[in-house]
Design a protein around this motif. Structure first.
Motif, short mmCIF file in Angstrom:
data_model
loop_
_atom_site.label_atom_id
_atom_site.label_comp_id
_atom_site.label_asym_id
_atom_site.label_seq_id
_atom_site.Cartn_x
_atom_site.Cartn_y
_atom_site.Cartn_z
N UNK A 51 3.48 1.81 -13.76
CA UNK A 51 3.49 0.33 -13.84
C UNK A 51 3.67 -0.27 -12.45
N UNK A 52 4.59 0.28 -11.69
CA UNK A 52 4.84 -0.25 -10.34
C UNK A 52 3.60 -0.05 -9.48
N UNK A 53 2.97 1.11 -9.57
CA UNK A 53 1.74 1.38 -8.82
C UNK A 53 0.68 0.32 -9.11
N UNK A 54 0.46 0.03 -10.38
CA UNK A 54 -0.54 -0.97 -10.75
C UNK A 54 -0.12 -2.35 -10.26
N UNK A 55 1.16 -2.67 -10.38
CA UNK A 55 1.64 -3.98 -9.94
C UNK A 55 1.40 -4.22 -8.46
N UNK A 56 1.74 -3.23 -7.62
CA UNK A 56 1.56 -3.44 -6.18
C UNK A 56 0.08 -3.43 -5.79
N UNK A 57 -0.74 -2.69 -6.52
CA UNK A 57 -2.19 -2.73 -6.25
C UNK A 57 -2.73 -4.13 -6.53
N UNK A 58 -2.30 -4.72 -7.62
CA UNK A 58 -2.78 -6.07 -7.96
C UNK A 58 -2.32 -7.09 -6.92
N UNK A 59 -1.05 -7.00 -6.50
CA UNK A 59 -0.56 -7.91 -5.47
C UNK A 59 -1.33 -7.71 -4.15
N UNK A 60 -1.55 -6.46 -3.78
CA UNK A 60 -2.33 -6.16 -2.57
C UNK A 60 -3.71 -6.80 -2.67
N UNK A 61 -4.33 -6.68 -3.83
CA UNK A 61 -5.68 -7.20 -4.02
C UNK A 61 -5.72 -8.72 -3.87
N UNK A 62 -4.62 -9.38 -4.20
CA UNK A 62 -4.56 -10.84 -4.08
C UNK A 62 -4.22 -11.28 -2.65
N UNK A 63 -3.49 -10.44 -1.93
CA UNK A 63 -3.01 -10.84 -0.60
C UNK A 63 -3.96 -10.42 0.51
N UNK A 64 -4.51 -9.22 0.43
CA UNK A 64 -5.38 -8.71 1.49
C UNK A 64 -6.75 -9.38 1.43
N UNK A 65 -7.26 -9.71 2.58
CA UNK A 65 -8.54 -10.43 2.66
C UNK A 65 -9.66 -9.70 1.93
N UNK A 66 -9.73 -8.38 2.10
CA UNK A 66 -10.82 -7.61 1.50
C UNK A 66 -10.43 -6.99 0.16
N UNK A 67 -9.17 -7.07 -0.20
CA UNK A 67 -8.73 -6.58 -1.50
C UNK A 67 -8.50 -5.08 -1.55
N UNK A 68 -8.20 -4.61 -2.75
CA UNK A 68 -7.83 -3.21 -2.96
C UNK A 68 -9.02 -2.30 -3.22
N UNK A 69 -10.19 -2.88 -3.50
CA UNK A 69 -11.32 -2.08 -3.95
C UNK A 69 -12.34 -1.79 -2.85
N UNK A 70 -12.17 -2.41 -1.69
CA UNK A 70 -13.12 -2.21 -0.59
C UNK A 70 -13.05 -0.76 -0.08
N UNK A 71 -14.15 -0.30 0.51
CA UNK A 71 -14.21 1.08 0.99
C UNK A 71 -13.12 1.38 2.01
N UNK A 72 -12.77 0.39 2.83
CA UNK A 72 -11.77 0.61 3.88
C UNK A 72 -10.35 0.26 3.42
N UNK A 73 -10.18 -0.01 2.17
CA UNK A 73 -8.85 -0.37 1.66
C UNK A 73 -7.87 0.77 1.86
N UNK A 74 -6.64 0.41 2.11
CA UNK A 74 -5.58 1.41 2.26
C UNK A 74 -5.06 1.86 0.90
N UNK A 91 0.83 -1.21 0.00
CA UNK A 91 0.00 0.00 0.00
C UNK A 91 0.86 1.26 0.00
N UNK A 92 1.97 1.21 0.74
CA UNK A 92 2.86 2.38 0.78
C UNK A 92 3.50 2.61 -0.58
N UNK A 93 3.93 1.54 -1.22
CA UNK A 93 4.54 1.70 -2.55
C UNK A 93 3.54 2.26 -3.55
N UNK A 94 2.29 1.80 -3.46
CA UNK A 94 1.26 2.33 -4.36
C UNK A 94 1.05 3.82 -4.13
N UNK A 95 0.98 4.21 -2.85
CA UNK A 95 0.77 5.62 -2.53
C UNK A 95 1.95 6.48 -2.95
N UNK A 96 3.17 5.96 -2.75
CA UNK A 96 4.37 6.70 -3.11
C UNK A 96 4.45 6.89 -4.62
#
Length: 324
Positions: free
Chosen positions: A253-276, A222-227
Motif C-alpha cells: 500500500x505504501x509503495x503504491x501511495x508514494x508512486x501516485x504522489x510521485x506521479x503527481x509531483x514530478x514533471x514527467x511522472x512515474x511512468x516515463x522511461x527515465x522515471x526513478x 522514489x526511495x520509499x517506493x524502491x524500499x
C-alpha cells in the motif's frame, strides 16, 4: 536497520539496500517534536476505518420514503440519514487534519538528503507510511460502499426541499448546512477523496516550499517506493517481518501511495522511461501477490488515480501490463 548502499543515476529507477522498520520504529530525539505533533491525528485513523467499514447506510429508509412518499416515511428517512451525515462530516473534516500534518512530515523527511533522512528518521517515515496506508484503505472502503453517495445525495435533496418550503425551524437544526454540504459533496464525488486530498497537499507543499528542492521530495518518494518493493521481494528483508502477511500488504500500500504522489509531483511522472520509479517492477510485485483480491484496489489506484499513465510517452508495454 540496514544501510543505504547505492542509488542509480538521477533519471533511472533506484536500487537501495535499506530496511524501514515499520513495525518497531521509535522516534529519536531529533524526530520527537514533529512526531508528537503528528501522532494525535494518526491515532484517529483506526477508529475512522472501523466506522467506515461498519457503515451500512440508510438505504432501506430512503427507499421506503421514495417508493411510498408521505410524512411518516420521509421523517423516518431523515432521522436515519442525519446521524450518518454527521459521521461523513467527521471523515471530511479529518481530511483537513491530514492536509495540516502532511507538510510537517514532508519537511522532516525532505529537508537535506532525503535518502539519509529515511534511514535515520524511521519514526517519521513510519508516520508517513501510516498516512498512506490509511488513505488507500479509506478510499478502497469508500469506493466499494455506494451507500455513502446515496445517503448524502438524499440528505442534500431533502435539504433543498426544506429551503424551497421555507421551513426555517427545520433548517436551523440541520447538522450540515449548505456551504459545508457543497464542499462535502465535491469531496465524496471523487472516487478516491483522501488520496486526492493527499496529492493536492503534496503538490501544494512543493509549490509553496521553495527552500526544499522538488528533487528532494521526488527522491524521498522514489526511495520509499524502491524500499517497499525490495522489502517485499527480498526474503532477507521480508523474513524480518514479525507479522508477515500484514506488513507485506502494508508495504505494498505504501509503495503504491508514494508512486501516485510521485506521479503527481514530478514533471514527467512515474511512468516515463527515465522515471526513478521501477513501475513495471512494482506492478509485477502487485500481480504476483496472493490473494490477488487484496491488491486489486491498489492496481486500480495506479490505473485510475495517477496523472501520467495515459501520456503519449508512457511505454506501451507498461500500459499493457497495467491494463491486463
Amino acid at each position: 536497520m540496514g544501510n543505504l548502499l547505492g542509488v542509480l543515476g538521477k533519471e533511472k529507477s533506484m536500487q537501495v539496500d535499506l530496511f524501514l522498520d515499520f513495525e518497531n520504529a521509535k522516534p529519536s530525539d531529533g524526530e520527537q517534536a514533529v512526531y508528537s505533533e503528528v501522532e494525535p491525528t494518526l491515532a484517529k485513523t483506526t477508529t475512522i476505518l472501523q466506522e467506515l467499514n461498519a457503515y451500512t447506510g440508510a438505504g432501506d429508509a430512503i427507499r421506503q420514503a421514495i417508493s411510498k412518499p408521505g410524512k411518516e416515511a420521509e421523517e423516518a428517512a431523515w432521522t436515519a440519514v442525519c446521524p450518518l451525515v454527521v459521521q461523513l462530516k467527521g471523515f471530511y473534516e479529518f481530511s483537513s487534519e491530514l492536509e495540516t500534518v502532511l507538510p510537517k512530515l514532508l519537511t522532516g523527511l525532505c529537508t537535506g538528503n532525503a535518502q539519509e533522512n529515511l534511514e535515520h528518521k524511521q519514526a517519521l517515515a513510519k508516520q508517513f507510511a501510516d498516512t498512506l496506508h490509511f488513505v488507500l484503505n479509506f478510499d478502497d472502503l469508500k469506493m466499494t460502499n455506494p451507500a455513502i453517495q446515496n445517503d448524502f445525495s438524499y440528505y442534500r435533496r431533502t435539504l433543498n426541499r426544506m429551503k424551497m418550503s421555507a421551513n426555517q425551524s427545520a433548517l436551523d437544526q440541520v447538522a450540515v448546512r449548505d456551504e459545508l454540504a457543497n464542499r462535502m459533496s465535491l469531496f465524496y464525488a471523487f472516487p478516491t477523496p483522501m488520496l486526492k486530498c493527499l496529492s493536492d497537499a503534496t503538490t501544494k507543499f512543493v509549490a509553496e516550499n521553495k527552500s526544499i528542492p522538488i528533487d528532494n521530495v521526488t527522491d524521498c518518494l522514489a526511495t520509499m517506493a524502491a524500499v517497499c518493493q525490495a522489502m517485499v521481494e527480498n526474503p532477507e528483508y521480508s523474513s524480518r517481518f514479525q507479522n508477515q502477511a500484514e506488513t507485506t500488504l502494508f508495504c505494498l500500500r505504501v509503495m503504491v501511495g508514494v508512486i501516485i504522489l510521485y506521479d503527481h509531483v514530478h514533471r514527467d511522472g512515474a511512468f516515463a522511461k527515465k522515471s526513478r520509479i521501477d513501475i513495471r517492477g512494482a506492478i509485477g510485485v502487485l500481480k504476483s501477490y496472493n490473494p490477488q483480491a487484496q491488491v486489486d484496489g491498489l492496481l486500480n489506484a495506479l490505473r485510475y488515480t495517477t496523472k501520467h499513465l495515459n501520456d503519449d510517452d508512457t511505454p506501451k508495454a507498461t500500459k499493457a501490463l497495467l491494463s491486463s
